[in-house]
Design a protein around this motif. Structure first.
Motif, PDB file in Angstrom:
ATOM      1  N   HIS A  92       0.831  -1.210   0.000  1.00  0.00           N
ATOM      2  CA  HIS A  92       0.000   0.000   0.000  1.00  0.00           C
ATOM      3  C   HIS A  92       0.861   1.253   0.000  1.00  0.00           C
ATOM      4  CE1 HIS A  92      -3.393   2.602   0.644  1.00  0.00           C
ATOM      5  NE2 HIS A  92      -2.900   3.044   1.775  1.00  0.00           N
ATOM      6  N   THR A  93       1.870   1.279   0.852  1.00  0.00           N
ATOM      7  CA  THR A  93       2.766   2.434   0.918  1.00  0.00           C
ATOM      8  C   THR A  93       3.491   2.641  -0.402  1.00  0.00           C
ATOM      9  OG1 THR A  93       3.100   2.147   3.294  1.00  0.00           O
ATOM     10  CG2 THR A  93       4.764   3.421   2.104  1.00  0.00           C
ATOM     11  N   GLU A  94       3.990   1.559  -0.981  1.00  0.00           N
ATOM     12  CA  GLU A  94       4.745   1.667  -2.227  1.00  0.00           C
ATOM     13  C   GLU A  94       3.850   2.088  -3.388  1.00  0.00           C
ATOM     14  OE1 GLU A  94       8.354   1.792  -4.127  1.00  0.00           O
ATOM     15  OE2 GLU A  94       7.981   1.377  -2.011  1.00  0.00           O
ATOM     16  N   GLN A  95       2.619   1.593  -3.408  1.00  0.00           N
ATOM     17  CA  GLN A  95       1.695   1.994  -4.463  1.00  0.00           C
ATOM     18  C   GLN A  95       1.376   3.486  -4.385  1.00  0.00           C
ATOM     19  OE1 GLN A  95       0.137   0.572  -7.050  1.00  0.00           O
ATOM     20  NE2 GLN A  95       0.982  -1.486  -6.875  1.00  0.00           N
ATOM     21  N   ARG A  96       1.200   3.981  -3.165  1.00  0.00           N
ATOM     22  CA  ARG A  96       0.944   5.418  -2.992  1.00  0.00           C
ATOM     23  C   ARG A  96       2.138   6.227  -3.473  1.00  0.00           C
ATOM     24  NH1 ARG A  96      -0.614   6.459   3.037  1.00  0.00           N
ATOM     25  NH2 ARG A  96      -0.483   8.606   2.285  1.00  0.00           N
ATOM     26  N   PHE A  97       3.347   5.757  -3.181  1.00  0.00           N
ATOM     27  CA  PHE A  97       4.552   6.458  -3.615  1.00  0.00           C
ATOM     28  C   PHE A  97       4.645   6.454  -5.137  1.00  0.00           C
ATOM     29  CE2 PHE A  97       9.450   6.376  -3.707  1.00  0.00           C
ATOM     30  CZ  PHE A  97       9.517   7.765  -3.823  1.00  0.00           C
ATOM     31  N   GLN A  98       4.397   5.288  -5.746  1.00  0.00           N
ATOM     32  CA  GLN A  98       4.433   5.206  -7.204  1.00  0.00           C
ATOM     33  C   GLN A  98       3.435   6.168  -7.836  1.00  0.00           C
ATOM     34  OE1 GLN A  98       3.983   1.239  -8.740  1.00  0.00           O
ATOM     35  NE2 GLN A  98       5.474   0.379  -7.312  1.00  0.00           N
TER      36      GLN A  98
END
Length: 219
Positions: A92-98
């Motif tokens: 979830h965190t990485e998707q938001r960053f992407q």
């Protein structure tokens, strides 16, 4: 026989931006059945509770299975191994960053100059890693998968794109790898926890590294 590395994600036809990638466990179908999706969510909720209550070190496949009241085989089938489980927690965190660096507001997203975006990218990555450092360290793939994982490749492609636009005369791939190395969780751990450096100092170092890496060569 060694397993071939997965291909780099394809670029969008109408943009030089990297493609947003799902960080699902290897072999997992893009669209889970409703019951499978519920089971996956329950397992991740159990794992998140273990992280919050006991720390990342206590998150094992056995512990997650017990906390979710399922068999250990269910956890292995869903996530493959402990690294896959921890990567799913970071999904979830990485998707938001992407989403932020591919299509979000400037200076991280489109609308700012490539150089400004590169500066913002590193600072955001450093902050995010430092805030969830234990989880990033625990989820870090082994050496054979570190540079072929989905999140690494999306970040790497993005840095390459910005470097091509900022300093086209540089060896983009090698310079991008150098910049990415500065953002490695193991280095962030060493500098912040073992050397006692502040994240602000790391951000300042990132700005300096970007400036040096994109500075036009003198005759």
């Amino acid at each position: 026989m060694s397993t071939p590395l997965p291909p780099f994600p394809k670029r969008q036809e109408t943009s030089d931006e990297p493609v947003l990638m799902e960080l699902a466990a290897p072999g997992e179908a893009p669209q889970l059945r409703a019951d499978a999706a519920r089971n996956r969510a329950r397992l991740l909720e159990a794992a998140a509770r273990l992280v919050e209550e006991h720390g990342v070190a206590k998150v094992t496949m056995d512990a997650v299975a017990a906390a979710a009241s399922v068999g250990k085989g269910t956890v292995f089938r869903r996530f493959g191994d402990r690294t896959g489980l921890l990567m799913a927690l970071l999904d979830h965190t990485e998707q938001r960053f992407q989403t932020a660096f591919i299509s979000g507001p400037p200076p991280l997203g489109p609308g700012a100059s490539p150089a400004e975006r590169l500066h913002a990218f590193g600072c955001r990555a450093l902050r995010q890693t430092s805030e969830q450092l234990d989880l990033y360290l625990a989820a870090e793939p082994d050496a054979s998968r570190r540079f072929s994982s989905a999140p690494y490749r999306v970040r790497f492609m993005h840095v390459c794109m910005l470097l091509r636009q900022t300093a086209p005369a540089t060896d983009t791939e090698l310079v991008a790898q150098t910049l990415m190395g500065y953002l490695e969780p193991a280095l962030v751990h060493h500098l912040t926890r073992q050397r006692g450096m502040s994240v602000e100092r790391l951000e300042s170092g990132w700005h300096d590294l970007v400036e040096r890496s994109t500075r036009p060569a003198t005759a």
